[in-house]
Design a protein around this motif. Structure first.
Motif, PDB file in Angstrom:
ATOM      1  N   VAL A  42      11.401   5.027   1.469  1.00  0.00           N
ATOM      2  CA  VAL A  42      12.390   5.659   0.591  1.00  0.00           C
ATOM      3  C   VAL A  42      11.648   6.416  -0.519  1.00  0.00           C
ATOM      4  O   VAL A  42      10.918   5.800  -1.292  1.00  0.00           O
ATOM      5  N   PRO A  43      11.830   7.745  -0.595  1.00  0.00           N
ATOM      6  CA  PRO A  43      11.175   8.489  -1.683  1.00  0.00           C
ATOM      7  C   PRO A  43      11.865   8.234  -3.026  1.00  0.00           C
ATOM      8  O   PRO A  43      13.042   7.868  -3.059  1.00  0.00           O
ATOM      9  N   GLN A  44      11.119   8.436  -4.111  1.00  0.00           N
ATOM     10  CA  GLN A  44      11.735   8.350  -5.442  1.00  0.00           C
ATOM     11  C   GLN A  44      12.731   9.495  -5.586  1.00  0.00           C
ATOM     12  O   GLN A  44      12.566  10.534  -4.948  1.00  0.00           O
ATOM     13  N   PRO A  45      13.750   9.326  -6.456  1.00  0.00           N
ATOM     14  CA  PRO A  45      14.722  10.405  -6.631  1.00  0.00           C
ATOM     15  C   PRO A  45      14.010  11.712  -6.996  1.00  0.00           C
ATOM     16  O   PRO A  45      13.138  11.719  -7.870  1.00  0.00           O
ATOM     17  N   GLY A  46      14.333  12.761  -6.284  1.00  0.00           N
ATOM     18  CA  GLY A  46      13.744  14.069  -6.581  1.00  0.00           C
ATOM     19  C   GLY A  46      12.392  14.315  -5.926  1.00  0.00           C
ATOM     20  O   GLY A  46      11.916  15.446  -5.901  1.00  0.00           O
ATOM     21  N   ALA A  47      11.766  13.272  -5.376  1.00  0.00           N
ATOM     22  CA  ALA A  47      10.433  13.459  -4.771  1.00  0.00           C
ATOM     23  C   ALA A  47      10.573  13.790  -3.288  1.00  0.00           C
ATOM     24  O   ALA A  47      11.547  13.404  -2.648  1.00  0.00           O
ATOM     25  N   THR A  48       9.598  14.518  -2.776  1.00  0.00           N
ATOM     26  CA  THR A  48       9.571  14.768  -1.334  1.00  0.00           C
ATOM     27  C   THR A  48       8.382  14.013  -0.756  1.00  0.00           C
ATOM     28  O   THR A  48       7.261  14.151  -1.250  1.00  0.00           O
ATOM     29  N   VAL A  49       8.646  13.213   0.230  1.00  0.00           N
ATOM     30  CA  VAL A  49       7.577  12.445   0.871  1.00  0.00           C
ATOM     31  C   VAL A  49       7.662  12.733   2.365  1.00  0.00           C
ATOM     32  O   VAL A  49       8.754  12.740   2.928  1.00  0.00           O
ATOM     33  N   THR A  50       6.519  12.990   2.973  1.00  0.00           N
ATOM     34  CA  THR A  50       6.533  13.211   4.426  1.00  0.00           C
ATOM     35  C   THR A  50       5.757  12.105   5.114  1.00  0.00           C
ATOM     36  O   THR A  50       4.913  11.443   4.486  1.00  0.00           O
ATOM     37  N   GLY A  51       6.038  11.934   6.396  1.00  0.00           N
ATOM     38  CA  GLY A  51       5.317  10.936   7.175  1.00  0.00           C
ATOM     39  C   GLY A  51       3.819  11.214   7.145  1.00  0.00           C
ATOM     40  O   GLY A  51       2.998  10.295   7.019  1.00  0.00           O
ATOM     41  N   VAL A  58       0.842  -1.202   0.000  1.00  0.00           N
ATOM     42  CA  VAL A  58       0.000   0.000   0.000  1.00  0.00           C
ATOM     43  C   VAL A  58       0.877   1.253   0.000  1.00  0.00           C
ATOM     44  O   VAL A  58       0.640   2.206  -0.761  1.00  0.00           O
ATOM     45  N   ILE A  59       1.915   1.259   0.804  1.00  0.00           N
ATOM     46  CA  ILE A  59       2.800   2.435   0.869  1.00  0.00           C
ATOM     47  C   ILE A  59       3.533   2.623  -0.455  1.00  0.00           C
ATOM     48  O   ILE A  59       3.648   3.741  -0.975  1.00  0.00           O
ATOM     49  N   ASP A  60       4.018   1.503  -1.035  1.00  0.00           N
ATOM     50  CA  ASP A  60       4.790   1.602  -2.288  1.00  0.00           C
ATOM     51  C   ASP A  60       3.965   2.205  -3.420  1.00  0.00           C
ATOM     52  O   ASP A  60       4.510   2.776  -4.360  1.00  0.00           O
ATOM     53  N   ALA A  61       2.656   2.039  -3.325  1.00  0.00           N
ATOM     54  CA  ALA A  61       1.795   2.540  -4.406  1.00  0.00           C
ATOM     55  C   ALA A  61       1.554   4.048  -4.293  1.00  0.00           C
ATOM     56  O   ALA A  61       0.995   4.664  -5.195  1.00  0.00           O
ATOM     57  N   LEU A  62       1.987   4.656  -3.186  1.00  0.00           N
ATOM     58  CA  LEU A  62       1.733   6.093  -3.012  1.00  0.00           C
ATOM     59  C   LEU A  62       2.641   6.925  -3.912  1.00  0.00           C
ATOM     60  O   LEU A  62       3.776   6.540  -4.207  1.00  0.00           O
ATOM     61  N   GLU A  63       2.120   8.064  -4.295  1.00  0.00           N
ATOM     62  CA  GLU A  63       2.868   8.986  -5.150  1.00  0.00           C
ATOM     63  C   GLU A  63       4.207   9.360  -4.505  1.00  0.00           C
ATOM     64  O   GLU A  63       4.263   9.691  -3.324  1.00  0.00           O
ATOM     65  N   GLY A  64       5.275   9.271  -5.286  1.00  0.00           N
ATOM     66  CA  GLY A  64       6.588   9.715  -4.809  1.00  0.00           C
ATOM     67  C   GLY A  64       7.351   8.688  -4.002  1.00  0.00           C
ATOM     68  O   GLY A  64       8.483   8.929  -3.588  1.00  0.00           O
ATOM     69  N   VAL A  65       6.722   7.506  -3.748  1.00  0.00           N
ATOM     70  CA  VAL A  65       7.412   6.495  -2.934  1.00  0.00           C
ATOM     71  C   VAL A  65       8.140   5.503  -3.840  1.00  0.00           C
ATOM     72  O   VAL A  65       7.554   4.955  -4.775  1.00  0.00           O
ATOM     73  N   GLU A  66       9.413   5.293  -3.545  1.00  0.00           N
ATOM     74  CA  GLU A  66      10.214   4.323  -4.293  1.00  0.00           C
ATOM     75  C   GLU A  66       9.987   2.921  -3.724  1.00  0.00           C
ATOM     76  O   GLU A  66       9.633   2.001  -4.427  1.00  0.00           O
ATOM     77  N   GLU A  67      10.199   2.782  -2.422  1.00  0.00           N
ATOM     78  CA  GLU A  67       9.991   1.499  -1.761  1.00  0.00           C
ATOM     79  C   GLU A  67       9.894   1.718  -0.264  1.00  0.00           C
ATOM     80  O   GLU A  67      10.149   2.814   0.238  1.00  0.00           O
ATOM     81  N   SER A  68       9.545   0.637   0.448  1.00  0.00           N
ATOM     82  CA  SER A  68       9.407   0.766   1.898  1.00  0.00           C
ATOM     83  C   SER A  68       9.690  -0.568   2.562  1.00  0.00           C
ATOM     84  O   SER A  68       9.667  -1.610   1.903  1.00  0.00           O
TER      85      SER A  68
END
Ligand code: AMP
Length: 512
Positions: A454-463, A425-435
């Motif tokens: 882990v965010p995708q390169p260049g993406a900002t992900v917050t908790g 579920v987390i991996d499918a979120l926008e900007g997420v590379e893996e978890s």
């Protein structure tokens, strides 16, 4: 299977060698090519050298050496001499080597010359003779082998005799030596060659380590049994691998090979003429599978196996290779899913689509743990099934999905949480590379869920964004109580995420 194999595995493999022994077998980074004839002769000399060092049938030959042609010759020479190879991870420190040597009591220990001072004492304590091999394959062993004759016949060994002991850490505690027989390895190779359509025309890119089942057995054996060739690389390097693709047909890799290749611009062009990409040893993210197919047109063939069992299931060669699944049991291998909550000693099968323990039976399943009969009895059922320690489910099509390791299961407030479900579920979120999702001590619930993202390169992900994204998707008890955003996950050489390291790092974030 042929009945005239005196040395079951060695003769079985050499039966696959091409009639014309001048045919190339190993291409080395130096540009040198080793023919089948040269490989066979050298294996004969290494075998003679081992025997001259006092190695008797059934004795262990422990090796802790860098990957080189010499490492391959040490393996083939040991099997030909009727010995049992014990390959060690080159990263093992003195204490780990000492434990394995003490446990396996080898007749011979081959190590890098730079480590002799450190390790010779430990080897002597267990009565092992010491020889050296450096990263180019040179040293005492090569020098001695060069002086030997290559014509002694392989030492007879039966299908059920040991060919190798591979130590695996499994869950907790000391490493256990998985005893693999000649036929565990031989039968599995025959099955894989069929399943993956290997022929003499193949050229494999071999960039895996050779102290682990994937590189030492799966990759190497498929080549030898079909008389095909391989590019034998000391380690994975994306550019080198891409440069070799136009003159190769197949590659076997761990998932990190594929994520690293995806970061390279020339991938699509390089991969054009390849026949097959195989992945295993750790879960391949569905996104990696999809991204690789979108870029190259190749659907990576994911398979599942482990040290104790060699290969168990595989996606099909022909037909859809489904991302996030590990396919059906290989020919001759049986898989069942059982209820972990069944009474001790009883077996309750799980229905389709229900998560349970993955158990496996077949000629590929190891003989047991070296000198640990109780441990073997705990993990092998009386009816021959081995309890893998993985959790998984079979879907309606009989395709296996691995949900995680049993020890990774999180129990929070009495509820079972499968990390893979939360990770998906987390991996499918926008900007997420893996978890990676783990359980850590929680004062109220026993364990609480922590997500390391882990965010995708260049993406900002917050908790907060992760929490928002999963709210409607997961029950409250499955939602993380702490989210850490990191640049990368800790992985071992085989690309497995080291959840033990994460559990240590975040052990007190929920301490309250
Ligand atoms: P090893 O004994 O080091 O080969 O590790 C075996 C373990 O790796 C298995 O028990 C699984 O937990 C994991 N593994 C191997 N292949 C896969 C795969 N394709 N998908 C998910 N997990 C895998």
């Amino acid at each position: 299977m042929t009945s005239h194999q005196a040395n079951w595995l060695y003769d079985g493999l050499t039966e696959g060698f091409p009639g014309d022994r001048a045919t190339p077998c190993v291409h080395l980074p130096s540009g040198e090519t080793v023919s089948y004839g040269a490989l066979e002769a050298a294996a004969g000399r290494y075998s003679a050298s081992f025997i001259a060092s006092g190695v008797r049938p059934g004795d262990r030959v422990a090796v802790q050496v860098d990957k080189s042609l010499g490492a391959l010759l040490a393996y083939l020479g040991a099997v030909r001499a009727g010995a049992v190879l014990l390959p060690m991870n080159t990263g093992y420190a003195r204490g780990e080597v000492a434990y394995l040597l003490g446990d396996a009591e080898p007749a011979l220990f081959v190590c890098d010359p730079s480590r002799v001072d450190d390790l010779a004492g430990v080897a002597k304590d267990v009565g092992a003779h010491v020889l050296t091999m450096d990263s180019a394959g040179e040293g005492d062993l090569a020098a001695d082998a060069a002086s030997r004759s290559d014509d002694a016949a392989p030492v007879p060994r039966a299908a059920d005799d040991l060919a190798a002991i591979l130590y695996t850490s499994g869950t907790t505690g000391r490493p256990k030596g998985a005893m693999l027989t000649h036929d565990n390895l031989y039968s599995n190779t025959r099955t894989l060659v069929e399943a993956w359509h290997f022929t003499a025309d193949d050229v494999l890119i071999h960039a895996l380590p050779v102290f682990h089942t994937h590189g030492l057995f799966v990759a190497t054996h498929c080549v030898l049994l079909t008389g095909s060739a391989m590019h034998f690389l000391p380690k994975f390097d994306a550019q080198t691998v891409m440069d070799l693709m136009p003159i190769s047909t197949t590659m076997m890799g761990v998932p990190t090979f594929y994520t690293r290749l995806l970061a390279e611009d020339g991938l699509a062009e390089a991969a054009k003429g390849m026949r097959l990409f195989v992945s295993g040893s750790a879960p391949l993210l569905a996104e990696t599978h999809q991204a690789f197919e979108a870029r190259t047109g190749h659907a990576i063939l994911e398979r599942y196996g482990m040290t104790e069992t060699t290969m168990i299931t595989s996606n099909p060669y022909e037909g859809p290779r489904r991302p996030g699944t590990v396919g059906r049991p290989l020919e001759g291998v049986e898989v069942r899913i059982t209820d972990p909550d069944a009474k001790a000693g009883s077996i309750k099968l799980c229905a389709a689509n229900t998560v349970g323990m993955v158990e496996v039976r077949g000629p590929n399943v190891f003989k047991g743990y070296w000198r640990m009969p109780e441990k073997t009895a705990e993990e092998k059922r009386p009816d021959g099934y081995f309890i893998t320690g993985d959790l998984g489910m079979m879907d309606d099509d009989g395709v296996l999905h691995i949900v995680g390791r049993g020890k990774d299961l999180i129990i929070s407030g009495g509820f079972n949480i499968y990390p893979k479900e939360v990770e998906t579920v987390i991996d499918a979120l926008e900007g997420v590379e893996e978890s990676a999702v783990i359980g850590v001590p929680h004062p109220d619930f026993g364990e609480g869920v922590v997500a390391v993202v882990v965010p995708q390169p260049g993406a900002t992900v917050t908790g907060a964004a992760v929490m928002d994204g999963i709210k409607g998707e997961l029950a409250r008890f499955k939602q993380p109580k702490h989210i850490a955003i990191v640049a990368e996950l800790p992985r071992n050489t085989m690309g497995k995420v080291q959840k033990t390291v994460l559990r240590d790092t975040y052990s007190d974030v929920l301490a309250g």
